[in-house]
Design an enzyme around this catalytic site. Structure first.
Site, short mmCIF file in Angstrom:
data_model
loop_
_atom_site.label_atom_id
_atom_site.label_comp_id
_atom_site.label_asym_id
_atom_site.label_seq_id
_atom_site.Cartn_x
_atom_site.Cartn_y
_atom_site.Cartn_z
N ASP A 93 0.86 -1.18 0.00
CA ASP A 93 0.00 0.00 0.00
C ASP A 93 0.90 1.24 0.00
O ASP A 93 2.12 1.12 -0.03
CB ASP A 93 -0.96 -0.04 1.20
CG ASP A 93 -0.22 -0.02 2.53
OD1 ASP A 93 1.03 0.07 2.53
OD2 ASP A 93 -0.88 -0.10 3.57
N SER A 94 0.32 2.42 0.07
CA SER A 94 1.13 3.63 -0.10
C SER A 94 1.55 4.24 1.23
O SER A 94 2.34 5.17 1.27
CB SER A 94 0.30 4.68 -0.84
OG SER A 94 -0.74 5.12 0.00
N GLY A 95 1.01 3.73 2.33
CA GLY A 95 1.27 4.34 3.63
C GLY A 95 0.19 5.33 4.01
O GLY A 95 0.08 5.72 5.17
N GLY A 96 -0.58 5.77 3.04
CA GLY A 96 -1.61 6.78 3.31
C GLY A 96 -2.60 6.34 4.37
O GLY A 96 -2.87 7.07 5.33
N PHE A 97 -3.12 5.14 4.22
CA PHE A 97 -4.15 4.66 5.15
C PHE A 97 -3.64 4.66 6.59
O PHE A 97 -4.35 5.08 7.51
CB PHE A 97 -4.63 3.25 4.76
CG PHE A 97 -5.74 2.74 5.63
CD1 PHE A 97 -7.04 3.20 5.46
CD2 PHE A 97 -5.49 1.83 6.64
CE1 PHE A 97 -8.07 2.75 6.27
CE2 PHE A 97 -6.51 1.37 7.46
CZ PHE A 97 -7.80 1.83 7.27
N ASP A 147 -2.95 8.34 -1.41
CA ASP A 147 -4.27 8.96 -1.44
C ASP A 147 -4.68 9.36 -0.03
O ASP A 147 -4.02 9.00 0.94
CB ASP A 147 -5.31 7.97 -1.99
CG ASP A 147 -5.47 6.75 -1.08
OD1 ASP A 147 -4.50 6.40 -0.39
OD2 ASP A 147 -6.55 6.15 -1.07
N CYS A 307 -7.17 -28.58 5.58
CA CYS A 307 -5.91 -27.87 5.79
C CYS A 307 -5.02 -28.63 6.78
O CYS A 307 -5.47 -29.56 7.45
CB CYS A 307 -6.17 -26.43 6.28
SG CYS A 307 -6.42 -26.24 8.06
ZN LIG Z 1 -8.70 -26.10 8.43
#
Ligand SMILES: [Zn+2]
Length: 378
Positions: A93-97, A147, A307
Site C-alpha cells: 500500500d502507499s502508507g496513506g491509510f 491517497d 488444511c
Molecule cells: Zn482447516
C-alpha cells in the site's frame, strides 16, 4: 507493462469475473484474497507455509516498513522478495491509510501530510513523491498511489476536496514512479458513499491510464448495504481489461458479494487478527475455540476442511494452546483461517467458471449462518 490482466470469463448468473493477473513474480488467479504481511511477515506464518496453503500474492505495508527497518535496508537486501524469502507476487500500500488511521496530530497540505510516528512520536512527512520513492526501494510487483482515505461518514464538501486532491496526488505519483517497467502502480478511486464523487474520481484516474485500479474508502465503518451499493455503481466505471482491487475487505460474505460486483482482488487483516484471538472461520460459521464447550472436543476445527491444522489437530488441543498463549496455537489458527479464505476464493472461481456463483452464494450464506437474524459479520 509490469502488470497485465487477462479476463477469462464472466459468470452468466452474476457478472463476476474470472481472470488472471500477470506480474514479474508469476501470475495469480482472480478473484483472489491477499494475506497481509504488514512488517514483511504474515504474522506467525513462514513463506513456505503460505506457498503450501495456496497464497499467490501477499500484501505488505509501506508505512510500517519505512519506519522499521527502513526502505534503504530492504533495498540493500535486494528488495522485499529477497529480504523475506517470498518468491510470489507482492503488493504494497502507499502508507496513506496508516497515516490517517494510526497517527494523531496529522496535518494535510497540498504538498503531503505531516504527522507523528506512532511508535516514537518523531515528526514525519509523507507525500506522493516520498511514497513512490519508498515503494520503488521496497520493490513490490504492485504499488499503490498515495491517497487520502477520509473517515466514514464525511460531508460531501470535505469529500469533494479530498477526491480532487487525491487525483492531483495520483498525477504526482505517476510522475515520481521510477520503475514502471517492473512495478505496476495502481490508482485508488475514492469518493465515499457519494455516486457523483466516485464518478468524478473514476473519471480522473482512468484518464491517467494506470495498469490497475483500487476502490478505497470502504470497510471503514459503513454498513454492508452501503458498501454493496457503492460497488454496484463504481465497478462499471472501471476498465474491463485492468484488475480491480477492493482495499481492506476480507470477511467471507464480503468476498463473495464483492466478487459478484466485479472485484478481482481483496486484502484484510481480519483472518489473521481474529486467529490470534482464537476465532476461526469455518464452513458452519464462526467458532470461538476458547469456549469451555471445546475442552473435550477432539474433532478438527472444521470437519469439512482439509488444511494442515484440521488434518492433524483437535479443537481441544488448539483451545488449550490458545488459552495458554502458546505461539504454536496461533500458528495453527492462522493457518486454518488463511486456508479457509484462499479455499473460499477457489470455490468462488470454480462457481464463476460454471456460471453458478449466485447459487453458491445462497448455499454458503445458509451454511455459514449469514441468513440468520443478528448474524455476526464473520
Ligand atoms: Zn482447516
Amino acid at each position: 507493462m509490469a502488470i497485465t490482466y487477462e479476463l477469462i470469463k464472466t459468470c452468466k448468473q452474476t457478472g463476476a469475473r474470472l481472470g488472471k493477473v500477470h506480474t514479474p513474480h508469476g501470475s495469480f488467479e482472480t478473484p483472489m484474497f491477499m494475506p497481509v504481511g504488514t512488517l514483511a511477515t504474515v504474522k506467525t506464518m513462514s513463506p513456505e507455509e503460505l506457498e503450501r496453503m495456496g497464497a499467490q500474492i501477499i500484501l505488505s505495508n509501506t508505512y510500517h516498513l519505512w519506519l522499521r527497518p527502513g526502505e534503504d535496508i530492504i533495498e540493500e537486501a535486494g528488495g522485499l522478495h529477497k529480504f523475506m524469502n517470498w518468491n510470489g507476487s507482492i503488493l504494497t500500500d502507499s502508507g496513506g491509510f496508516q497515516v490517517f488511521s494510526l497517527s494523531d496530530l496529522r496535518k494535510i497540505e497540498e504538498e503531503g501530510v505531516h504527522f507523528r510516528n506512532h511508535i516514537s512520536g518523531e515528526k514525519l512527512f509523507l507525500s506522493p513523491e516520498k511514497a513512490m520513492h519508498i515503494q520503488n526501494a521496497l520493490g513490490p510487483d504492485i504499488m499503490m498511489a498515495f491517497d487520502e482515505c477520509p473517515p466514514y461518514p464525511a460531508e460531501h464538501k470535505y469529500m469533494k476536496d479530498s477526491v480532487e486532491r487525491t487525483s492531483r496526488w495520483a498525477e504526482r505519483c505517476l510522475e515520481a514512479h521510477k520503475r514502471p517497467h517492473d512495478q505496476g502502480l495502481f490508482g485508488i478511486i475514492q469518493g465515499g458513499e457519494y455516486e457523483d464523487l466516485r464518478r468524478q474520481s473514476a473519471r480522473d484516474l482512468t484518464s491517467m491510464d494506470f495498469p490497475g485500479y483500487a476502490i478505497g474508502g470502504l470497510s471503514v465503518g459503513e454498513p454492508k448495504d452501503v458498501m454493496n451499493r457503492v460497488l454496484e455503481f463504481t465497478t462499471p466505471l472501471m476498465p474491463d481489461q485492468k484488475p480491480r482491487y477492493l482495499m481492506g475487505v476480507g470477511s467471507p460474505d464480503s468476498l463473495i458479494d464483492g466478487s459478484i460486483r466485479g472485484i478481482d482482488m481483496f486484502d484484510c487483516v481480519l483472518p489473521t487478527r481474529i486467529a490470534r484471538n482464537g476465532t476461526l472461520m469455518t464452513s458452519e460459521g464462526r467458532l470461538v475455540v476458547r469456549n469451555a464447550k471445546f475442552a473435550r472436543d477432539f474433532r478438527p476445527i472444521d470437519e469439512n476442511c482439509d488444511c494442515h491444522t484440521c488434518r492433524n489437530y483437535s479443537r481441544a488441543y488448539i483451545r488449550h494452546l490458545v488459552k495458554a498463549n502458546e505461539t504454536f496455537g496461533f500458528r495453527l489458527t492462522t493457518y486454518h483461517n488463511l486456508y479457509f479464505l484462499l479455499n473460499l476464493m477457489r470455490q468462488v472461481r470454480e462457481a464463476i467458471r460454471e456460471d453458478r456463483l449466485g447459487d453458491f452464494r445462497e448455499e454458503f450464506f445458509e451454511m455459514y449462518g449469514f441468513n440468520k437474524p443478528n448474524a455476526k459479520n464473520f
